[in-house]
Design a protein around this motif. Structure first.
Motif, short mmCIF file in Angstrom:
data_model
loop_
_atom_site.label_atom_id
_atom_site.label_comp_id
_atom_site.label_asym_id
_atom_site.label_seq_id
_atom_site.Cartn_x
_atom_site.Cartn_y
_atom_site.Cartn_z
N ARG A 26 16.87 49.60 38.90
CA ARG A 26 16.98 48.27 39.49
C ARG A 26 17.93 47.37 38.70
O ARG A 26 18.77 46.66 39.29
N GLN A 27 17.84 47.37 37.39
CA GLN A 27 18.73 46.51 36.59
C GLN A 27 20.18 46.91 36.77
O GLN A 27 21.07 46.05 36.85
N THR A 28 20.43 48.22 36.84
CA THR A 28 21.80 48.71 37.00
C THR A 28 22.39 48.28 38.33
O THR A 28 23.52 47.78 38.40
N ILE A 29 21.64 48.44 39.42
CA ILE A 29 22.18 48.08 40.73
C ILE A 29 22.37 46.57 40.85
O ILE A 29 23.34 46.10 41.45
N GLU A 30 21.49 45.79 40.24
CA GLU A 30 21.66 44.33 40.29
C GLU A 30 22.89 43.89 39.52
O GLU A 30 23.60 42.97 39.95
N ARG A 31 23.17 44.54 38.40
CA ARG A 31 24.38 44.21 37.63
C ARG A 31 25.64 44.55 38.43
O ARG A 31 26.59 43.77 38.49
N MET A 32 25.64 45.72 39.06
CA MET A 32 26.80 46.12 39.86
C MET A 32 27.01 45.18 41.04
O MET A 32 28.14 44.80 41.34
N VAL A 33 25.92 44.80 41.70
CA VAL A 33 26.01 43.90 42.83
C VAL A 33 26.58 42.55 42.40
O VAL A 33 27.41 41.96 43.11
N ALA A 34 26.19 42.08 41.25
CA ALA A 34 26.71 40.80 40.74
C ALA A 34 28.22 40.88 40.54
O ALA A 34 28.95 39.94 40.90
N GLU A 35 28.70 41.99 39.98
CA GLU A 35 30.14 42.12 39.73
C GLU A 35 30.91 42.27 41.04
O GLU A 35 31.97 41.65 41.21
N VAL A 36 30.39 43.09 41.96
CA VAL A 36 31.06 43.28 43.24
C VAL A 36 31.07 41.96 44.02
O VAL A 36 32.08 41.60 44.64
N SER A 37 29.98 41.23 43.98
CA SER A 37 29.88 39.96 44.69
C SER A 37 30.89 38.95 44.16
O SER A 37 31.50 38.19 44.93
N GLU A 38 31.10 38.95 42.86
CA GLU A 38 32.07 38.03 42.24
C GLU A 38 33.48 38.34 42.74
O GLU A 38 34.25 37.43 43.04
N VAL A 39 33.80 39.64 42.84
CA VAL A 39 35.12 40.04 43.33
C VAL A 39 35.27 39.64 44.80
O VAL A 39 36.30 39.09 45.21
N SER A 40 34.24 39.88 45.60
CA SER A 40 34.29 39.53 47.02
C SER A 40 34.43 38.02 47.20
O SER A 40 35.19 37.56 48.08
N ALA A 41 33.74 37.25 46.39
CA ALA A 41 33.80 35.79 46.50
C ALA A 41 35.18 35.24 46.16
O ALA A 41 35.54 34.14 46.59
N SER A 42 35.97 36.02 45.42
CA SER A 42 37.33 35.57 45.06
C SER A 42 38.31 35.74 46.21
O SER A 42 39.47 35.35 46.11
N GLY A 43 37.84 36.35 47.32
CA GLY A 43 38.70 36.51 48.48
C GLY A 43 39.19 37.93 48.71
O GLY A 43 39.90 38.19 49.68
N VAL A 44 38.81 38.84 47.83
CA VAL A 44 39.22 40.24 47.99
C VAL A 44 38.34 40.91 49.04
O VAL A 44 37.11 40.76 49.02
N GLU A 45 38.96 41.61 49.98
CA GLU A 45 38.22 42.37 50.99
C GLU A 45 37.82 43.70 50.38
O GLU A 45 38.68 44.48 49.95
N LEU A 46 36.52 43.96 50.33
CA LEU A 46 36.03 45.08 49.55
C LEU A 46 35.11 45.98 50.36
O LEU A 46 34.16 45.53 50.97
N ALA A 47 35.45 47.27 50.36
CA ALA A 47 34.61 48.30 50.99
C ALA A 47 34.13 49.25 49.90
O ALA A 47 34.78 49.40 48.86
N VAL A 48 33.00 49.87 50.14
CA VAL A 48 32.39 50.77 49.16
C VAL A 48 32.07 52.11 49.81
O VAL A 48 31.53 52.15 50.92
N VAL A 49 32.44 53.19 49.14
CA VAL A 49 31.95 54.52 49.50
C VAL A 49 31.02 54.95 48.38
O VAL A 49 31.39 54.91 47.21
N ILE A 50 29.80 55.32 48.74
CA ILE A 50 28.79 55.63 47.74
C ILE A 50 28.36 57.08 47.84
O ILE A 50 28.26 57.64 48.94
N GLY A 51 28.12 57.69 46.68
CA GLY A 51 27.64 59.07 46.64
C GLY A 51 26.13 59.14 46.70
O GLY A 51 25.44 58.12 46.81
N GLY A 52 25.59 60.35 46.62
CA GLY A 52 24.15 60.52 46.71
C GLY A 52 23.56 61.39 45.62
O GLY A 52 22.41 61.79 45.70
N GLY A 53 24.37 61.68 44.59
CA GLY A 53 23.92 62.61 43.56
C GLY A 53 22.69 62.19 42.80
O GLY A 53 21.92 63.04 42.32
N ASN A 54 22.46 60.89 42.70
CA ASN A 54 21.28 60.43 41.96
C ASN A 54 19.98 60.79 42.67
O ASN A 54 18.97 61.10 42.04
#
Length: 236
Positions: A26-54
């Motif tokens: 949970r802490q890891t995903i929240e940290r990643m979301v915070a960083e991705v959200s900051e980039v998105s808020a700056s105006g960058v259009e952002l898409a994510v492809v996610i794996g399933g190995g975990n």
């Protein structure tokens, strides 16, 4: 100011594990979301492809000897689970995200429709691509190269646990040095493991650069999007 207007972030399932052996930390995903959200808020259009190995790692012993196509479809379902978890984390952070799946599971997520994905990006929403390419024998690296090309991304940002591409495995060879930039042809000739061969060839053919960086390094995503010397840039 961001160097790119539209980017494709390739996020491995293992990146969501944190220090856990499998599953989602949970802490890891929240940290990643915070960083991705900051980039998105700056105006960058952002898409994510996610794996399933975990997730798939947790049932790996039971998959031993399984038919490859069946195992790959199970892996695709694992990426859908990760995509839903990531979407929920964005929702709790007050960020709009849409999941599009290469497999039809319309009761759960939208099917992948390219024009709709591009419209979501133009509206400032984050788009999460799940289920890889929808075909067995192709990895989520290939899905990242394919979706990145389809949506007109300017770069594929491959988030790993290592801060770039090295001359040798830095965990085994303390003399290994990191490449700041490297060409596609040089990476191929030196047999450097950037992405799987199909994905790498697609990025090269489409002249789609790849930046490999560490998702665990604070601020690395912001610096990569800004075009700073973060990780390793693979280019023509």
């Amino acid at each position: 100011m961001a160097a790119y207007k539209r980017v494709l972030l390739k996020l491995s399932g293992e990146a969501l594990m944190g220090d856990d052996s499998y599953g989602i930390n949970r802490q890891t995903i929240e940290r990643m979301v915070a960083e991705v959200s900051e980039v998105s808020a700056s105006g960058v259009e952002l898409a994510v492809v996610i794996g399933g190995g975990n997730i798939f790692r947790g049932i790996a012993p039971g998959a031993a000897g399984m038919d490859r196509a069946t195992a790959d479809y199970m892996g695709m379902m694992a990426t859908v689970m990760n995509a839903l978890a990531l979407q929920d984390a964005f929702r709790r952070a007050g960020v709009e995200a849409r999941v599009q799946s290469a497999l039809n599971i319309e009761q759960v997520v939208e099917p992948y429709i390219r024009p709709k994905a591009i419209r979501y990006l133009e509206e400032g929403k984050i788009v999460i691509f799940a289920a890889g390419t929808g075909n067995p024998f192709f990895t989520t690296d290939t899905a990242a190269a394919l979706r990145g090309s389809e949506i007109g991304a300017e770069v594929v940002l491959k988030a790993t646990k290592v801060d770039g591409i090295y001359t040798a495995d830095p965990n085994k060879d303390p003399t290994a040095t990191r490449y700041e930039t490297i060409s596609f042809n040089e990476a191929i000739s030196k047999n450097l493991e950037v992405m799987d061969a199909t994905a790498f060839a697609l990025c090269r053919d489409q002249k789609l650069p790849i930046r490999v960086f560490s998702i665990n390094k604070p601020g690395a995503l912001n610096r990569a999007v800004a075009g700073e010397n973060e990780g390793t840039l693979v280019h023509m």
